[in-house]
Design a protein around this motif. Sequence first.
Motif, mmCIF file in Angstrom:
data_model
loop_
_atom_site.group_PDB
_atom_site.id
_atom_site.type_symbol
_atom_site.label_atom_id
_atom_site.label_comp_id
_atom_site.label_asym_id
_atom_site.label_seq_id
_atom_site.Cartn_x
_atom_site.Cartn_y
_atom_site.Cartn_z
ATOM 1 N N VAL A 1 0.702 -1.052 0.348
ATOM 2 C CA VAL A 1 -0.260 0.054 0.375
ATOM 3 C C VAL A 1 0.852 2.013 -0.029
ATOM 4 O O VAL A 1 1.993 1.017 0.532
ATOM 5 C CB VAL A 1 -1.237 0.069 1.459
ATOM 6 N N CYS A 2 0.536 2.591 -0.174
ATOM 7 C CA CYS A 2 1.024 3.503 -0.468
ATOM 8 C C CYS A 2 0.778 4.306 0.843
ATOM 9 O O CYS A 2 -0.068 4.050 1.896
ATOM 10 C CB CYS A 2 0.363 4.547 -1.531
ATOM 11 N N GLU A 3 1.781 5.420 0.928
ATOM 12 C CA GLU A 3 1.799 5.762 2.241
ATOM 13 C C GLU A 3 1.069 6.839 3.155
ATOM 14 O O GLU A 3 0.505 7.385 2.111
ATOM 15 C CB GLU A 3 3.307 5.890 2.210
ATOM 16 N N ASN A 4 0.464 6.529 3.668
ATOM 17 C CA ASN A 4 -0.481 7.872 4.227
ATOM 18 C C ASN A 4 -1.888 7.349 3.366
ATOM 19 O O ASN A 4 -3.192 7.672 3.710
ATOM 20 C CB ASN A 4 -0.017 9.238 3.891
ATOM 21 N N GLY B 1 0.681 4.104 7.724
ATOM 22 C CA GLY B 1 1.965 5.841 7.829
ATOM 23 C C GLY B 1 2.709 5.749 7.041
ATOM 24 O O GLY B 1 2.604 5.382 5.905
ATOM 25 N N LEU B 2 4.432 5.471 7.389
ATOM 26 C CA LEU B 2 5.341 5.858 7.266
ATOM 27 C C LEU B 2 5.679 4.686 5.867
ATOM 28 O O LEU B 2 5.463 3.530 6.374
ATOM 29 C CB LEU B 2 6.357 6.728 7.475
ATOM 30 N N PRO B 3 6.289 4.952 4.464
ATOM 31 C CA PRO B 3 7.341 4.035 3.793
ATOM 32 C C PRO B 3 7.930 3.091 4.978
ATOM 33 O O PRO B 3 8.656 4.023 5.654
ATOM 34 C CB PRO B 3 7.750 5.042 2.844
ATOM 35 N N GLY B 4 8.021 1.556 4.136
ATOM 36 C CA GLY B 4 9.218 1.197 5.240
ATOM 37 C C GLY B 4 8.693 0.162 5.762
ATOM 38 O O GLY B 4 9.515 -0.444 6.929
ATOM 39 N N THR C 1 6.483 3.700 -0.392
ATOM 40 C CA THR C 1 6.746 5.341 -0.801
ATOM 41 C C THR C 1 5.784 5.606 -2.485
ATOM 42 O O THR C 1 5.854 4.421 -3.171
ATOM 43 C CB THR C 1 8.428 6.034 -1.343
ATOM 44 N N LYS C 2 4.918 6.373 -2.027
ATOM 45 C CA LYS C 2 3.598 6.629 -3.220
ATOM 46 C C LYS C 2 4.863 7.352 -4.604
ATOM 47 O O LYS C 2 5.037 7.971 -4.849
ATOM 48 C CB LYS C 2 2.786 7.102 -3.224
ATOM 49 N N PRO C 3 4.082 6.265 -5.613
ATOM 50 C CA PRO C 3 5.034 7.231 -6.876
ATOM 51 C C PRO C 3 4.441 8.653 -7.330
ATOM 52 O O PRO C 3 3.121 9.326 -6.407
ATOM 53 C CB PRO C 3 4.572 6.579 -8.090
ATOM 54 N N THR C 4 5.545 9.740 -7.881
ATOM 55 C CA THR C 4 4.724 11.095 -8.188
ATOM 56 C C THR C 4 4.381 10.891 -9.718
ATOM 57 O O THR C 4 4.748 10.450 -10.575
ATOM 58 C CB THR C 4 5.079 12.064 -7.875
ATOM 59 N N ALA C 5 2.859 11.813 -9.789
ATOM 60 C CA ALA C 5 2.198 12.049 -11.228
ATOM 61 C C ALA C 5 2.517 13.439 -12.087
ATOM 62 O O ALA C 5 1.396 13.622 -11.183
ATOM 63 C CB ALA C 5 0.962 11.014 -11.062
ATOM 64 N N LEU C 6 3.150 12.990 -13.189
ATOM 65 C CA LEU C 6 3.302 14.303 -13.326
ATOM 66 C C LEU C 6 3.210 14.205 -14.258
ATOM 67 O O LEU C 6 3.956 13.384 -15.537
ATOM 68 C CB LEU C 6 4.616 15.045 -12.955
ATOM 69 N N PHE C 7 2.524 15.464 -15.393
ATOM 70 C CA PHE C 7 3.157 15.425 -17.233
ATOM 71 C C PHE C 7 2.903 17.335 -17.572
ATOM 72 O O PHE C 7 2.727 18.009 -16.589
ATOM 73 C CB PHE C 7 2.571 14.615 -17.534
#
Length: 258
Positions: free
Chosen positions: A149-152, A188-191, A217-223
Amino acid sequence: MAKYLIFARQLLYCCLLIAGLVVPARSLAQTPQIVGPDTVCVGQNSSYTLAPMGPIPYIWTLSGGGTWTANSNPTFNVTWTTPGTHTVINLHGPTFTFNNYSVCVLPTPDLSITSDFEVGCMSIAVDSPRKEGGGLTQDMLDDGACSKVCENSIVRYYATGATGAFAWTVTGANVLFDWGDSIEVQWGLPGTTGLIKLGAVTACGNFEKTICVEVTTKPTALFAVLPNTGPAKDFEACINTQVIFQDLSTGAPQSPLV
């Protein structure tokens, strides 16, 4: 005088009988009925008898759904094999008086935990079932690997494959809501890692399921919208105009972009 006393007693008995305060002796004898469990599970062994005991001989049988080894004993032992509603049948006495008894046979529970989480850092099962009323649910891994799962993130977990009373135990996350057959938790936090444990009390017995969860750690989506190479925000485009997007998203080793 004795003749009048007998008449008086008979008159009193008739009055009480009409009022329902006495029952004729012949009606006190109870009609034999089949007794035994009426809700069972596949694979369960059950015994059925007549209460009170009826006159011999006995003949027992089933409409289906189970197996037995003898059908002429006072007790009828059945091993249930097929889910559904089935009937235990008994014939007894010199006139073969008929009795029947309906039994609901439940399938053996296949307890599992599913989730509504659907992001890049979730390990998605190919045969994930759809949850009624909404999004795709994911089968949790049970082969020793931890689900991700992603952080938070806030995730809802569902109890599936069984009907009964459920109890959840969560470590490594905060439980936000507990609806019985599902819970919502925040990681909660990653790791970090945690556990989701589910206990189920069913008509077929008690069952448990536990999954391991890894927070990544969740990925960051940008374009970008070319020709501008910076991260896009609001932009305008004309009708029938070609728009070229450039992916600027970044991932992490634990949650690569796919």
